[in-house]
Design a protein around this motif. Structure first.
Motif, PDB file in Angstrom:
ATOM      1  N   SER A  49       0.835  -1.206   0.000  1.00 41.50           N
ATOM      2  CA  SER A  49       0.000   0.000   0.000  1.00 41.50           C
ATOM      3  C   SER A  49       0.867   1.253   0.000  1.00 41.50           C
ATOM      4  N   TYR A  50       1.984   1.217   0.734  1.00 47.61           N
ATOM      5  CA  TYR A  50       2.898   2.360   0.726  1.00 47.61           C
ATOM      6  C   TYR A  50       3.583   2.492  -0.637  1.00 47.61           C
ATOM      7  N   ALA A  51       3.910   1.357  -1.242  1.00 47.60           N
ATOM      8  CA  ALA A  51       4.510   1.390  -2.574  1.00 47.60           C
ATOM      9  C   ALA A  51       3.527   1.964  -3.588  1.00 47.60           C
ATOM     10  N   THR A  52       2.255   1.576  -3.474  1.00 48.01           N
ATOM     11  CA  THR A  52       1.227   2.129  -4.369  1.00 48.01           C
ATOM     12  C   THR A  52       1.086   3.628  -4.181  1.00 48.01           C
ATOM     13  N   LEU A  53       1.150   4.075  -2.937  1.00 45.92           N
ATOM     14  CA  LEU A  53       1.046   5.509  -2.652  1.00 45.92           C
ATOM     15  C   LEU A  53       2.181   6.286  -3.302  1.00 45.92           C
ATOM     16  N   ILE A  54       3.384   5.722  -3.251  1.00 47.59           N
ATOM     17  CA  ILE A  54       4.543   6.414  -3.825  1.00 47.59           C
ATOM     18  C   ILE A  54       4.533   6.358  -5.347  1.00 47.59           C
ATOM     19  N   ASP A  55       4.106   5.227  -5.912  1.00 48.75           N
ATOM     20  CA  ASP A  55       4.175   5.032  -7.360  1.00 48.75           C
ATOM     21  C   ASP A  55       3.008   5.673  -8.119  1.00 48.75           C
ATOM     22  N   THR A  56       1.896   5.957  -7.434  1.00 50.17           N
ATOM     23  CA  THR A  56       0.719   6.504  -8.103  1.00 50.17           C
ATOM     24  C   THR A  56       0.747   8.021  -8.055  1.00 50.17           C
ATOM     25  N   THR A  57       0.797   8.635  -9.212  1.00 49.96           N
ATOM     26  CA  THR A  57       0.924  10.092  -9.290  1.00 49.96           C
ATOM     27  C   THR A  57      -0.296  10.808  -8.732  1.00 49.96           C
ATOM     28  N   VAL A  58      -1.464  10.214  -8.909  1.00 50.30           N
ATOM     29  CA  VAL A  58      -2.698  10.871  -8.474  1.00 50.30           C
ATOM     30  C   VAL A  58      -2.680  11.124  -6.976  1.00 50.30           C
ATOM     31  N   TYR A  59      -2.279  10.127  -6.213  1.00 45.67           N
ATOM     32  CA  TYR A  59      -2.265  10.264  -4.756  1.00 45.67           C
ATOM     33  C   TYR A  59      -1.243  11.311  -4.319  1.00 45.67           C
ATOM     34  N   LEU A  60      -0.098  11.321  -4.971  1.00 44.38           N
ATOM     35  CA  LEU A  60       0.923  12.309  -4.631  1.00 44.38           C
ATOM     36  C   LEU A  60       0.450  13.724  -4.971  1.00 44.38           C
ATOM     37  N   LYS A  61      -0.297  13.854  -6.077  1.00 47.43           N
ATOM     38  CA  LYS A  61      -0.833  15.169  -6.430  1.00 47.43           C
ATOM     39  C   LYS A  61      -1.845  15.656  -5.399  1.00 47.43           C
ATOM     40  N   VAL A  62      -2.673  14.737  -4.899  1.00 49.84           N
ATOM     41  CA  VAL A  62      -3.653  15.115  -3.874  1.00 49.84           C
ATOM     42  C   VAL A  62      -2.938  15.548  -2.599  1.00 49.84           C
ATOM     43  N   LEU A  63      -1.910  14.780  -2.210  1.00 44.25           N
ATOM     44  CA  LEU A  63      -1.133  15.164  -1.028  1.00 44.25           C
ATOM     45  C   LEU A  63      -0.483  16.523  -1.224  1.00 44.25           C
ATOM     46  N   GLY A  64       0.114  16.728  -2.396  1.00 49.37           N
ATOM     47  CA  GLY A  64       0.748  18.009  -2.675  1.00 49.37           C
ATOM     48  C   GLY A  64      -0.253  19.153  -2.696  1.00 49.37           C
ATOM     49  N   ASN A  65      -1.430  18.906  -3.262  1.00 48.16           N
ATOM     50  CA  ASN A  65      -2.462  19.939  -3.312  1.00 48.16           C
ATOM     51  C   ASN A  65      -2.958  20.294  -1.911  1.00 48.16           C
ATOM     52  N   THR A  66      -3.085  19.276  -1.061  1.00 49.45           N
ATOM     53  CA  THR A  66      -3.512  19.524   0.320  1.00 49.45           C
ATOM     54  C   THR A  66      -2.496  20.382   1.061  1.00 49.45           C
ATOM     55  N   PHE A  67      -1.218  20.041   0.928  1.00 50.96           N
ATOM     56  CA  PHE A  67      -0.183  20.818   1.607  1.00 50.96           C
ATOM     57  C   PHE A  67      -0.100  22.235   1.039  1.00 50.96           C
ATOM     58  N   LYS A  68      -0.312  22.380  -0.255  1.00 50.14           N
ATOM     59  CA  LYS A  68      -0.274  23.714  -0.850  1.00 50.14           C
ATOM     60  C   LYS A  68      -1.379  24.599  -0.302  1.00 50.14           C
ATOM     61  N   ILE A  69      -2.601  24.073  -0.254  1.00 55.09           N
ATOM     62  CA  ILE A  69      -3.727  24.844   0.272  1.00 55.09           C
ATOM     63  C   ILE A  69      -3.516  25.144   1.750  1.00 55.09           C
ATOM     64  N   ALA A  70      -2.961  24.177   2.490  1.00 57.11           N
ATOM     65  CA  ALA A  70      -2.705  24.402   3.912  1.00 57.11           C
ATOM     66  C   ALA A  70      -1.670  25.499   4.120  1.00 57.11           C
ATOM     67  N   VAL A  71      -0.629  25.511   3.308  1.00 64.52           N
ATOM     68  CA  VAL A  71       0.409  26.543   3.433  1.00 64.52           C
ATOM     69  C   VAL A  71      -0.153  27.923   3.093  1.00 64.52           C
ATOM     70  N   ILE A  72      -0.885  28.017   1.981  1.00 62.31           N
ATOM     71  CA  ILE A  72      -1.454  29.308   1.579  1.00 62.31           C
ATOM     72  C   ILE A  72      -2.426  29.822   2.635  1.00 62.31           C
ATOM     73  N   SER A  73      -3.283  28.945   3.137  1.00 60.93           N
ATOM     74  CA  SER A  73      -4.246  29.338   4.170  1.00 60.93           C
ATOM     75  C   SER A  73      -3.524  29.805   5.429  1.00 60.93           C
ATOM     76  N   THR A  74      -2.461  29.108   5.794  1.00 59.18           N
ATOM     77  CA  THR A  74      -1.706  29.488   6.991  1.00 59.18           C
ATOM     78  C   THR A  74      -1.044  30.843   6.818  1.00 59.18           C
ATOM     79  N   VAL A  75      -0.462  31.084   5.647  1.00 57.94           N
ATOM     80  CA  VAL A  75       0.199  32.366   5.397  1.00 57.94           C
ATOM     81  C   VAL A  75      -0.800  33.519   5.482  1.00 57.94           C
ATOM     82  N   PHE A  76      -1.962  33.348   4.884  1.00 49.90           N
ATOM     83  CA  PHE A  76      -2.960  34.419   4.924  1.00 49.90           C
ATOM     84  C   PHE A  76      -3.525  34.597   6.335  1.00 49.90           C
TER      85      PHE A  76
END
Length: 279
Positions: A49-76
């Protein structure tokens, strides 16, 4: 320690045991089950399951999008919250209580209701678009909803008090005599603020920012309503993996990664909070 004190300690211990059992059964046990599901598959121990998480681009994009929104929200939240807390500190006690009440009152309103209220304000036929169209400033409605902008605005609205309140509590602890002494010695207002006042509030500001960031990582209702399903975040992805697919092993591995990162941030938050108390 006297016999009476030992008896009180023993009684207090037995009174706490039911609460500890409830916490263990309702919180710790599910976490252990989640951790076990991420490591144990139909054929036994596995890290697939961890290998699937790392190898699947979709999941990594969702994680990255979540962190991006969290960072922007925190800065504002920091940009908006620090001046607001500083302004509250400068008010008289009467107006200070009124300002704090205005910040606290939204806590009494459901996040669901507040999220739908933003649809009324930012929708295509909402207050903002109708006002701008009436003034002749726009020819077509601005797309303020069902995108990252709408999610960020809703997130800031919910989490801003979590930064303002502890930051304000830290600011009012600063002794005005320190600031007056610096002014007596000839320091300018800007110098007093940046060399004395601001450094004293940095631990509380950092702790509040980390708290806002941690909370924004697990947002579900706001992205679902204001994002309209077009802004994928971790919580929404977990709902998809658990209730629709379902894929418990993958959902558990994503949850474990998020939990580990959150615990690291929380440990840093506690360190900053303890440092502020010692200061």
């Amino acid at each position: 320690m006297s016999v009476v004190e030992k008896g009180r300690l023993s009684l207090s211990f037995w009174m706490v045991i039911p609460l500890l059992l409830v916490m263990a059964a309702g919180f710790n046990f599910p976490l252990l089950v989640m951790f076990g599901r991420s490591l144990i598959g139909p054929d036994g121990f596995t890290l697939s399951s961890y290998a699937t998480l790392i190898d699947t681009t979709v999941y990594l994009k969702v994680l990255g999008n979540t962190f991006k929104i969290a960072v922007i929200s925190t800065v504002f939240c920091v940009v908006l919250g620090y001046p607001l807390a500083y302004w509250l500190r400068s008010l008289s006690p009467k107006w200070r209580m009124i300002g704090l009440a205005a910040i606290v009152i939204p806590f009494w309103i459901s996040i669901l209701v507040r999220s739908y209220a933003w649809i009324v304000i930012m929708g295509n036929a909402g207050l903002i678009n109708r006002s701008l169209a009436h003034l002749g400033w726009i020819n077509a409605p601005l797309q303020l909803l069902y995108n990252e902008l709408g999610v960020i605005i809703g997130t800031i609205n919910v989490l801003l008090p979590f930064l303002v309140l502890p930051l304000f509590a830290s600011m009012i602890k600063i002794d005005n005599q320190i600031l007056n002494a610096a002014q007596t010695l000839g320091a300018r207002p800007g110098t007093i603020f940046w060399r004395i006042f601001f450094p004293l509030t940095v631990p509380a500001l950092a702790a509040g920012a980390i708290l806002v960031f941690i909370l924004s990582l697990g947002f579900y209702i706001t992205p679902a309503i204001l994002g309209g399903g077009r802004v994928p975040m971790i919580a929404n992805m977990l709902d998809l993996l658990i209730n629709q697919m379902p894929s418990w092993e993958l959902a558990s591995s994503i949850s474990v990664v998020l939990l580990a990162f959150t615990l690291l941030l929380f440990a840093f938050y506690l360190r900053l909070a303890n440092g502020e108390k010692r200061a």
